[in-house]
Design a protein around this motif. Structure first.
Motif, mmCIF file in Angstrom:
data_model
loop_
_atom_site.group_PDB
_atom_site.id
_atom_site.type_symbol
_atom_site.label_atom_id
_atom_site.label_comp_id
_atom_site.label_asym_id
_atom_site.label_seq_id
_atom_site.Cartn_x
_atom_site.Cartn_y
_atom_site.Cartn_z
ATOM 1 N N LYS A 27 -0.345 2.348 -1.915
ATOM 2 C CA LYS A 27 -0.510 3.001 -3.060
ATOM 3 C C LYS A 27 0.947 3.338 -3.760
ATOM 4 N N TRP A 37 -2.907 0.095 -6.538
ATOM 5 C CA TRP A 37 -2.640 -0.577 -5.284
ATOM 6 C C TRP A 37 -3.036 -2.190 -5.387
ATOM 7 N N ALA A 49 -8.172 -1.090 -0.059
ATOM 8 C CA ALA A 49 -7.518 -0.307 -1.108
ATOM 9 C C ALA A 49 -8.048 0.856 -1.872
#
Length: 247
Positions: A27, A37, A49
């Motif tokens: 992130k 991401w 993600a």
């Protein structure tokens, strides 16, 4: 304000949002209202993600990147803002969010709604694309939006998909390319060059793929330029489509 978690599979897609050299599978905050991401291609990567962004504080999820056309009327550079994603079942996007973003876009963009299909693998033939279109009623396909939509539904978060066509129905990435593409979508030149030398892959095919990618990037960059506020971004410099920061 909510933080929007943006999932992109490939570096070329992420560069439409930020010029930062993003680390893989992590992130990265773009300010108070957005985080991105870079996850790599495929539903498992996208699912991870989405979960990472949710646990990191995202209160809305967005799938952002390329798509393959399932409708012969769609060409590279056409923008897909679906009302739903077909991933074994129909998953609706946040229509209010979608409509707000759509209203920000200029008239010169070719924007299509409808259904976006999820696929567990890259489709490498017109036959496979037409079969999926017939089975789902979808106009376009990608490998990540279904997993992101599922994660959003489970968490009760708003979801939006923004996809641009990179390959039409009658032209797809050839199967031989699958072995030379890294998880982030970049080409492994050590594996690619022998294919070109042996004639297993034509330079003209690469050029056509590159043209489709450029057209898709132009459409995605236009979304960020004109509707940046809807994805948690604001424009820093009107002269540069990459000059964005979060509010």
């Amino acid at each position: 304000m909510r933080e929007i978690g943006i999932i992109t599979a490939m570096r070329i897609e992420a560069r439409c949002i930020t010029s930062l050299r993003l680390p893989f599978n992590q992130k990265i905050s773009l300010g108070e209202n957005a985080a991105i991401w870079l996850c790599g291609m495929g539903e498992e990567a996208a699912r991870g993600a989405a979960e990472g962004l949710r646990m990191g504080g995202a209160s809305a999820l967005m799938s952002f990147g390329f798509a393959g056309a399932l409708d012969s009327n769609l060409r590279p550079g056409h923008l897909i803002l679906p009302e739903s994603v077909h991933a074994d079942r129909s998953l609706q996007v946040d229509l209010s969010w979608r409509d707000s973003l759509r209203q920000c876009l200029p008239g010169h963009l070719n924007v299509t709604g409808g259904v976006l299909a999820a696929s567990s693998k890259m489709l490498t033939s017109a036959i496979a694309k037409r079969e999926l279109a017939q089975a789902t009623g979808a106009c376009a396909v990608d490998m990540e939006s279904g997993a992101v939509a599922e994660a959003a539904v489970r968490a009760g978060l708003p979801f939006l998909a923004i996809r641009a066509i990179s390959d039409p129905v009658d032209f797809s990435p050839p199967p031989v390319l699958l072995d030379v593409v890294r998880p982030d979508g970049s080409a492994d030149l050590a594996r690619l060059l022998p294919l070109l030398v042996r004639g297993s892959l034509a330079v003209s095919t690469l050029l056509r793929l590159a043209m489709g990618s450029r057209a898709a990037c132009a459409a995605l960059s236009a979304v960020v330029r004109y509707a940046g506020a809807e994805i948690g971004m604001r424009r820093r410099n009107a002269a540069s489509p990459r000059g964005y920061v979060s509010d």
